[in-house]
Design a protein around this motif. Structure first.
Motif, PDB file in Angstrom:
ATOM      1  N   VAL A   1      14.404 -14.537 -69.869  1.00 46.29           N
ATOM      2  CA  VAL A   1      15.075 -13.315 -69.645  1.00 46.29           C
ATOM      3  C   VAL A   1      14.046 -12.113 -69.441  1.00 46.29           C
ATOM      4  O   VAL A   1      13.121 -12.080 -70.254  1.00 46.29           O
ATOM      5  N   ALA A   2      14.299 -11.517 -68.348  1.00 43.18           N
ATOM      6  CA  ALA A   2      13.238 -10.414 -67.892  1.00 43.18           C
ATOM      7  C   ALA A   2      13.563  -9.217 -68.482  1.00 43.18           C
ATOM      8  O   ALA A   2      14.631  -9.068 -69.166  1.00 43.18           O
ATOM      9  N   GLY A   3      12.916  -8.116 -68.422  1.00 38.03           N
ATOM     10  CA  GLY A   3      13.219  -6.763 -68.908  1.00 38.03           C
ATOM     11  C   GLY A   3      12.183  -6.758 -69.998  1.00 38.03           C
ATOM     12  O   GLY A   3      11.378  -7.494 -70.361  1.00 38.03           O
ATOM     13  N   SER A   4      12.439  -5.559 -70.870  1.00 41.52           N
ATOM     14  CA  SER A   4      11.803  -5.511 -72.187  1.00 41.52           C
ATOM     15  C   SER A   4      12.863  -5.533 -73.248  1.00 41.52           C
ATOM     16  O   SER A   4      13.167  -4.413 -73.752  1.00 41.52           O
ATOM     17  N   PRO A   5      13.082  -6.744 -73.899  1.00 47.35           N
ATOM     18  CA  PRO A   5      14.175  -6.799 -74.583  1.00 47.35           C
ATOM     19  C   PRO A   5      13.697  -6.091 -76.047  1.00 47.35           C
ATOM     20  O   PRO A   5      12.373  -6.236 -76.508  1.00 47.35           O
ATOM     21  N   PRO A   6      14.747  -5.589 -76.719  1.00 50.67           N
ATOM     22  CA  PRO A   6      14.247  -5.003 -78.160  1.00 50.67           C
ATOM     23  C   PRO A   6      13.596  -6.320 -79.080  1.00 50.67           C
ATOM     24  O   PRO A   6      14.019  -7.472 -78.832  1.00 50.67           O
ATOM     25  N   ALA A   7      13.105  -5.965 -80.221  1.00 51.75           N
ATOM     26  CA  ALA A   7      12.166  -6.747 -80.846  1.00 51.75           C
ATOM     27  C   ALA A   7      12.826  -7.710 -81.823  1.00 51.75           C
ATOM     28  O   ALA A   7      12.643  -8.894 -82.217  1.00 51.75           O
ATOM     29  N   GLU A   8      14.295  -7.398 -81.924  1.00 53.92           N
ATOM     30  CA  GLU A   8      15.118  -8.119 -82.803  1.00 53.92           C
ATOM     31  C   GLU A   8      15.652  -9.490 -82.081  1.00 53.92           C
ATOM     32  O   GLU A   8      15.840 -10.388 -82.847  1.00 53.92           O
ATOM     33  N   LEU A   9      15.439  -9.576 -80.828  1.00 51.09           N
ATOM     34  CA  LEU A   9      15.803 -10.760 -80.059  1.00 51.09           C
ATOM     35  C   LEU A   9      16.953 -11.439 -80.597  1.00 51.09           C
ATOM     36  O   LEU A   9      17.159 -12.436 -80.719  1.00 51.09           O
ATOM     37  N   ASP A  10      18.027 -10.599 -80.897  1.00 51.60           N
ATOM     38  CA  ASP A  10      19.186 -11.536 -81.284  1.00 51.60           C
ATOM     39  C   ASP A  10      20.210 -12.048 -80.528  1.00 51.60           C
ATOM     40  O   ASP A  10      20.698 -13.186 -80.922  1.00 51.60           O
ATOM     41  N   TRP A  11      19.814 -11.827 -79.289  1.00 54.29           N
ATOM     42  CA  TRP A  11      20.852 -12.698 -78.181  1.00 54.29           C
ATOM     43  C   TRP A  11      20.066 -13.987 -77.944  1.00 54.29           C
ATOM     44  O   TRP A  11      20.791 -14.823 -77.418  1.00 54.29           O
ATOM     45  N   VAL A  12      18.977 -14.153 -78.380  1.00 56.32           N
ATOM     46  CA  VAL A  12      18.148 -15.855 -78.437  1.00 56.32           C
ATOM     47  C   VAL A  12      19.192 -16.780 -79.158  1.00 56.32           C
ATOM     48  O   VAL A  12      19.694 -17.811 -78.624  1.00 56.32           O
TER      49      VAL A  12
END
Length: 277
Positions: A35-46
């Protein structure tokens, strides 16, 4: 060094993914999704995505060290690892000096960030660094599982392998336009390269690869576009992606430059020529 991450030979690379899409990609035989971009640190989508797949692995390409606090990222890693052991690879990087006002020397900034990840117990073999130039490539082998370059040629892959050694993980992401129309492919490629043609870290890397000012001046020469952007029939695309494996890559994330609705069908078209199943 511990064993390299095992993400299979090929993966999908994109800006986001639903659980249903991840399940379809897994069924086609791809080993991972980046997953590209700069995701938020919480990474809840993972967590949500991994819950809808069985063996597929997820990787970040990349968490930006300026926008994601390392303590929060480490906590997210441990949460994901507890729920889905061995199925998440943390990719981190420094972004671009033109985009990040706080940008510092990459080596200094990355080392400080990695120091915190070390203290928080994120294993080196479960993280990779975005890396283009020699210094950061070497650092990726010293302080992580290896390197995740973007917009590079097989020649860069070969040089990266030489610099990081045989035991480090190497996963160059490759943009693909699924068309045999050369002019269309180049137009799409130039649109993708437009941002990067203003970023010094990419420009310097292309110069190291032998491209000259005429190549890297907007909108980019045909030579540059054809070297960085893969297009053609599924067989042609597969052959060019395999050039990176032959040059020393362990794993190749495929960035499809097409509409979201065409991503899964295109991955399906490529699965056979790529030897997946």
């Amino acid at each position: 060094m511990s064993a390299k991450p095992d993400l299979g030979r090929f993966a999908s690379f994109g800006m986001g993914i639903t659980g249903e899409e991840a399940s379809a990609i897994e069924a086609l035989g791809y080993g991972a999704v980046w997953v590209a971009g700069s995701p938020p640190a919480e990474l809840d989508w993972v967590d949500r995505t991994l819950e809808q797949t069985r063996t597929l692995k997820l990787a970040t390409g990349i968490v930006n060290i300026w926008t994601a606090r390392p303590e929060t990222v480490a906590a997210s890693f441990h949460r994901i690892e507890t729920a889905h052991p061995g199925r998440f690879l943390l990719g981190v990087g420094v972004g671009h000096p033109e985009a990040d006002a706080q940008f510092a020397k990459p080596i200094t900034a990355l080392n400080a960030y990695l120091d915190v990840l070390d203290k928080q117990g994120v294993p080196r073999e479960r993280r990779v660094l975005a890396a283009l130039g020699p210094q950061v490539l070497k650092l990726s082998a010293q302080r992580s599982a290896g390197a995740h370059p973007v917009l590079v040629t097989p020649e860069h892959t070969a040089e990266a392998r030489r610099l990081i050694g045989p035991d480090a993980f190497l996963a160059p992401a490759v943009p693909v336009v699924p068309t045999t129309d050369v002019e269309h492919a180049r137009a799409v490629g130039r649109k993708t390269l437009e941002l990067y043609l203003g970023l010094s870290n990419y420009l310097n890397n292309w110069k190291r690869l032998g491209f000259v000012e005429e190549d890297i001046t907007r909108p980019g020469s045909d030579r540059l576009v054809d070297s960085l952007i893969v297009y053609g029939t599924p067989d042609t695309i597969a052959a060019r992606l395999n050039e990176h494996l032959e040059a020393g890559a362990d794993h190749v994330p495929i960035q499809l430059l097409t509409s979201p609705a065409k991503v899964i069908p295109t991955l399906a078209d490529l699965a056979g020529p790529l030897g997946l199943g």
